[in-house]
Every structure is written in C-alpha cells, then in structure tokens.
Design a protein around this motif. Structure first.
Motif, PDB file in Angstrom:
ATOM      1  N   SER A  78     -12.688  -0.504   2.253  1.00 19.93           N
ATOM      2  CA  SER A  78     -13.765  -1.022   3.089  1.00 19.93           C
ATOM      3  C   SER A  78     -14.097  -0.041   4.218  1.00 19.93           C
ATOM      4  O   SER A  78     -14.475   1.097   3.961  1.00 19.93           O
ATOM      5  CB  SER A  78     -13.366  -2.418   3.596  1.00 19.93           C
ATOM      6  N   TYR A  79     -13.951  -0.453   5.496  1.00 24.55           N
ATOM      7  CA  TYR A  79     -14.195   0.459   6.618  1.00 24.55           C
ATOM      8  C   TYR A  79     -13.339   1.723   6.521  1.00 24.55           C
ATOM      9  O   TYR A  79     -13.732   2.791   6.997  1.00 24.55           O
ATOM     10  CB  TYR A  79     -13.924  -0.266   7.940  1.00 24.55           C
ATOM     11  N   GLY A  80     -12.195   1.623   5.877  1.00 27.98           N
ATOM     12  CA  GLY A  80     -11.333   2.793   5.713  1.00 27.98           C
ATOM     13  C   GLY A  80     -12.027   3.959   5.041  1.00 27.98           C
ATOM     14  O   GLY A  80     -11.634   5.114   5.224  1.00 27.98           O
ATOM     15  N   GLY A  81     -13.067   3.669   4.257  1.00 29.96           N
ATOM     16  CA  GLY A  81     -13.828   4.740   3.632  1.00 29.96           C
ATOM     17  C   GLY A  81     -14.611   5.565   4.639  1.00 29.96           C
ATOM     18  O   GLY A  81     -14.841   6.770   4.435  1.00 29.96           O
ATOM     19  N   ILE A  82     -15.036   4.925   5.726  1.00 31.15           N
ATOM     20  CA  ILE A  82     -15.714   5.646   6.806  1.00 31.15           C
ATOM     21  C   ILE A  82     -14.738   6.611   7.462  1.00 31.15           C
ATOM     22  O   ILE A  82     -15.043   7.796   7.682  1.00 31.15           O
ATOM     23  CB  ILE A  82     -16.266   4.655   7.856  1.00 31.15           C
ATOM     24  N   VAL A  83     -13.551   6.123   7.770  1.00 28.94           N
ATOM     25  CA  VAL A  83     -12.524   6.955   8.396  1.00 28.94           C
ATOM     26  C   VAL A  83     -12.128   8.113   7.480  1.00 28.94           C
ATOM     27  O   VAL A  83     -12.060   9.273   7.898  1.00 28.94           O
ATOM     28  CB  VAL A  83     -11.282   6.103   8.738  1.00 28.94           C
ATOM     29  N   THR A  84     -11.885   7.788   6.222  1.00 27.50           N
ATOM     30  CA  THR A  84     -11.390   8.784   5.269  1.00 27.50           C
ATOM     31  C   THR A  84     -12.407   9.882   5.002  1.00 27.50           C
ATOM     32  O   THR A  84     -12.038  11.037   4.765  1.00 27.50           O
ATOM     33  CB  THR A  84     -10.993   8.088   3.964  1.00 27.50           C
ATOM     34  N   LEU A  97      -9.168  10.863  -3.970  1.00 33.48           N
ATOM     35  CA  LEU A  97      -9.520   9.709  -3.143  1.00 33.48           C
ATOM     36  C   LEU A  97      -9.725   8.512  -4.051  1.00 33.48           C
ATOM     37  O   LEU A  97     -10.480   8.588  -5.025  1.00 33.48           O
ATOM     38  CB  LEU A  97     -10.812   9.968  -2.361  1.00 33.48           C
ATOM     39  N   LEU A  98      -9.061   7.397  -3.739  1.00 38.24           N
ATOM     40  CA  LEU A  98      -9.306   6.126  -4.420  1.00 38.24           C
ATOM     41  C   LEU A  98      -9.969   5.211  -3.412  1.00 38.24           C
ATOM     42  O   LEU A  98      -9.375   4.859  -2.384  1.00 38.24           O
ATOM     43  CB  LEU A  98      -8.003   5.511  -4.941  1.00 38.24           C
ATOM     44  N   LEU A  99     -11.188   4.834  -3.672  1.00 36.56           N
ATOM     45  CA  LEU A  99     -12.021   4.084  -2.735  1.00 36.56           C
ATOM     46  C   LEU A  99     -12.182   2.657  -3.255  1.00 36.56           C
ATOM     47  O   LEU A  99     -12.753   2.442  -4.326  1.00 36.56           O
ATOM     48  CB  LEU A  99     -13.376   4.772  -2.589  1.00 36.56           C
ATOM     49  N   ILE A 100     -11.648   1.692  -2.502  1.00 36.41           N
ATOM     50  CA  ILE A 100     -11.632   0.308  -2.952  1.00 36.41           C
ATOM     51  C   ILE A 100     -12.617  -0.503  -2.117  1.00 36.41           C
ATOM     52  O   ILE A 100     -12.440  -0.660  -0.906  1.00 36.41           O
ATOM     53  CB  ILE A 100     -10.216  -0.292  -2.834  1.00 36.41           C
ATOM     54  N   SER A 101     -13.664  -1.011  -2.768  1.00 35.39           N
ATOM     55  CA  SER A 101     -14.680  -1.795  -2.062  1.00 35.39           C
ATOM     56  C   SER A 101     -15.052  -1.089  -0.757  1.00 35.39           C
ATOM     57  O   SER A 101     -15.169  -1.699   0.300  1.00 35.39           O
ATOM     58  CB  SER A 101     -14.150  -3.206  -1.769  1.00 35.39           C
ATOM     59  N   SER A 102     -15.257   0.211  -0.862  1.00 36.39           N
ATOM     60  CA  SER A 102     -15.276   1.071   0.313  1.00 36.39           C
ATOM     61  C   SER A 102     -16.671   1.559   0.656  1.00 36.39           C
ATOM     62  O   SER A 102     -17.467   1.869  -0.228  1.00 36.39           O
ATOM     63  CB  SER A 102     -14.362   2.277   0.034  1.00 36.39           C
ATOM     64  N   LEU A 184     -13.317   1.981  -6.961  1.00 37.10           N
ATOM     65  CA  LEU A 184     -12.975   0.691  -7.555  1.00 37.10           C
ATOM     66  C   LEU A 184     -13.935  -0.369  -7.028  1.00 37.10           C
ATOM     67  O   LEU A 184     -13.900  -0.725  -5.847  1.00 37.10           O
ATOM     68  CB  LEU A 184     -11.530   0.317  -7.218  1.00 37.10           C
ATOM     69  N   VAL A 185     -14.811  -0.843  -7.905  1.00 38.26           N
ATOM     70  CA  VAL A 185     -15.739  -1.918  -7.569  1.00 38.26           C
ATOM     71  C   VAL A 185     -15.041  -3.257  -7.771  1.00 38.26           C
ATOM     72  O   VAL A 185     -14.467  -3.514  -8.839  1.00 38.26           O
ATOM     73  CB  VAL A 185     -16.999  -1.855  -8.452  1.00 38.26           C
ATOM     74  N   CYS A 186     -15.081  -4.098  -6.750  1.00 35.76           N
ATOM     75  CA  CYS A 186     -14.489  -5.431  -6.822  1.00 35.76           C
ATOM     76  C   CYS A 186     -15.612  -6.428  -7.096  1.00 35.76           C
ATOM     77  O   CYS A 186     -16.376  -6.791  -6.188  1.00 35.76           O
ATOM     78  CB  CYS A 186     -13.771  -5.755  -5.520  1.00 35.76           C
ATOM     79  N   ALA A 187     -15.710  -6.862  -8.349  1.00 31.94           N
ATOM     80  CA  ALA A 187     -16.896  -7.578  -8.800  1.00 31.94           C
ATOM     81  C   ALA A 187     -17.043  -8.973  -8.206  1.00 31.94           C
ATOM     82  O   ALA A 187     -18.152  -9.527  -8.190  1.00 31.94           O
ATOM     83  CB  ALA A 187     -16.894  -7.667 -10.333  1.00 31.94           C
ATOM     84  N   GLN A 188     -15.934  -9.576  -7.714  1.00 27.49           N
ATOM     85  CA  GLN A 188     -15.994 -10.912  -7.125  1.00 27.49           C
ATOM     86  C   GLN A 188     -15.877 -10.878  -5.602  1.00 27.49           C
ATOM     87  O   GLN A 188     -15.597 -11.901  -4.970  1.00 27.49           O
ATOM     88  CB  GLN A 188     -14.891 -11.788  -7.721  1.00 27.49           C
ATOM     89  N   ASP A 189     -16.125  -9.719  -5.024  1.00 27.15           N
ATOM     90  CA  ASP A 189     -16.008  -9.540  -3.569  1.00 27.15           C
ATOM     91  C   ASP A 189     -17.089 -10.341  -2.851  1.00 27.15           C
ATOM     92  O   ASP A 189     -18.270 -10.219  -3.162  1.00 27.15           O
ATOM     93  CB  ASP A 189     -16.151  -8.048  -3.248  1.00 27.15           C
ATOM     94  N   ARG A 190     -16.687 -11.145  -1.875  1.00 23.98           N
ATOM     95  CA  ARG A 190     -17.632 -11.930  -1.080  1.00 23.98           C
ATOM     96  C   ARG A 190     -17.834 -11.321   0.306  1.00 23.98           C
ATOM     97  O   ARG A 190     -18.581 -11.866   1.118  1.00 23.98           O
ATOM     98  CB  ARG A 190     -17.130 -13.368  -0.943  1.00 23.98           C
ATOM     99  N   GLU A 199     -23.732   0.923  -5.538  1.00 21.60           N
ATOM    100  CA  GLU A 199     -24.535   2.021  -4.999  1.00 21.60           C
ATOM    101  C   GLU A 199     -23.627   3.138  -4.489  1.00 21.60           C
ATOM    102  O   GLU A 199     -23.871   4.317  -4.759  1.00 21.60           O
ATOM    103  CB  GLU A 199     -25.434   1.510  -3.867  1.00 21.60           C
ATOM    104  N   PHE A 200     -22.582   2.766  -3.762  1.00 20.96           N
ATOM    105  CA  PHE A 200     -21.625   3.776  -3.294  1.00 20.96           C
ATOM    106  C   PHE A 200     -20.935   4.456  -4.474  1.00 20.96           C
ATOM    107  O   PHE A 200     -20.676   5.666  -4.447  1.00 20.96           O
ATOM    108  CB  PHE A 200     -20.572   3.131  -2.395  1.00 20.96           C
TER     109      PHE A 200
END
Length: 235
Positions: A78-84, A97-102, A184-190, A199-200
């Motif tokens: 998430s926000y960690g992708g901005i930092v990373t 880099l593994l980007l999770i819902s990022s 990693l796209v989290c398809a059930q992310d609310r 898009e990312f």
C-alpha cells in the motif's frame, strides 16, 4: 537472501502485520526485517504537523537496505510502495520488488495524486493535529474481512495515527523503473480498489492476482511466501 518489508499507512509495529509470512520464511531459512516508519510515530518520533514525513520514512528504509549487502527482496504494501519507490533506488543489493496492493508512483508523484481530493471514508483526518488514521469501526470490514478472528481482534492494537504530510510529498525516484518487479493485485481489496491496483500493475514487470483482501500476508501467508520465494528462484 533477505527480505525487507515496508508496511502501509496508519499502522505501527510493522513486524506484527507481516508475522504470519515471516514465520513461514524463517522455516525456509530466509531472514527478514521490517523498518519502523517515523511518520507513523514509530522509532520514538511524534507525528503531526511538524513531525516526520515521507523523507524520514525513505531514510529509515534506505538505512536498513544499506545495512546489508546480501541479495534483498523488498516487499512493499500500500503506502509502502510510495516509500520504496525512492528508498530502494540505486541500492545494488536490491534484486526484486514485490508490490502488494501498492501505490506505484512516477518520479514527482505523491500519494494525493491517486485520490479524488477527498479522504477515503474509512479514514479519520484531524487537520488541526496534522494526522490521519483508520476509523477503528471500519478496520475489519475494509481491510481484514478475509482474515481469521484472531487477526481481526488483534489488529486494532497495531493502528497508528500518521502525519498527513506524507500524502502531499512527492517521491524523488522510482525504483520500479530500475529493479525487476512483481505486482500482487488483491482482487477482493476494499481499501485500495482493484481497478487502481491493475493500473499500477501495468508498470510492473510481472503481475499476479489473488482473490484476497488488503492484507494477503495475514490471510494467505503461504501463497505470499511462495510468490516471494519465486521472485528469486522462479523454478
């Protein structure tokens, strides 16, 4: 190899958020570390209007990355992708880099560039204090609906109010342009809409989609472990 985990916004005790996945990695002999993010009030730093923001978070993660020279995978949530994006740029030991819902910013973009100008309904913003946080009553339904009851019950103890400054501060680098990456796209992310995640994901070299909520490393840790290990050894 080692893994460096960079947690998302409005939480503290980052190691707790990753613990189910780190335990499985430890069984495979893979060490990991989770830097404390100063903007979340960690590392003894008060948040708020005059508190630390994105540059301090970047510096904290960058220091951890520089502390070791073994091949490193950075996992950003998430926000960690901005930092990373900025923290991992130019660090030779970072191999993936593994980007999770990022969030995945271009140089010069900030977190606020990805919103509509209004706070998300699950956030509570205090403009006087200069902080924002997750509304506790919406935590489970928004972020942890696919986690087991034990995780849901404990998560509220690991929330934090974060400096609102991080939302408007732009990144000065985009490590994902230089380093191999998996999204990693989290398809059930609310929390972070899957539409935005996809898009990312177009910016990443590899894309994987799981039918999970916002924290798959808590709800499906074995799948996250396997994905993480595959970024280093695809066989």
């Amino acid at each position: 190899m080692r893994v460096v985990f960079v947690h998302g916004a409005c939480v503290r005790d980052g190691a707790w958020w990753w613990h189910r996945t780190t335990e499985l990695l430890r069984e495979r002999g893979v060490p990991s570390v989770t830097p404390a993010l100063p903007s979340c009030g960690e590392a003894g730093t008060p948040g708020g209007v005059d508190g630390p923001g994105l540059p301090e978070d970047v510096a904290a993660v960058r220091q951890v990355l520089r502390d070791g020279d073994e091949p490193t995978v950075v996992v950003a949530h998430s926000y960690g992708g901005i930092v990373t994006a900025e923290a991992a740029a130019g660090i030779g030991s970072v191999r993936h880099l593994l980007l999770i819902s990022s969030y995945l910013p271009e140089v010069g973009q900030s977190l606020s560039d990805f919103g509509d100008g209004n706070p998300a309904p699950f956030l509570d913003v205090d403009p006087d204090a200069g902080t924002f946080g997750v509304r506790p009553e919406l935590l489970v339904d928004t972020f942890l609906h696919d986690c087991d009851p034990e995780v849901q019950a404990r998560a509220a103890d690991h929330l934090a109010r974060q400096s609102v400054r991080v939302t408007g501060q732009p990144v000065g680098a985009a490590a994902w342009q230089q380093v191999p990456s998996t999204y990693l796209v989290c398809a059930q992310d609310r929390g972070t809409p899957p539409r935005l995640q996809r898009e990312f994901a177009r910016r990443a070299g590899n894309v994987v989609e799981l039918d999970t909520g916002h924290h798959p490393f808590l709800s499906h840790p074995a799948e996250v472990r396997d994905l993480l290990l595959s970024t280093v050894d695809p066989h």
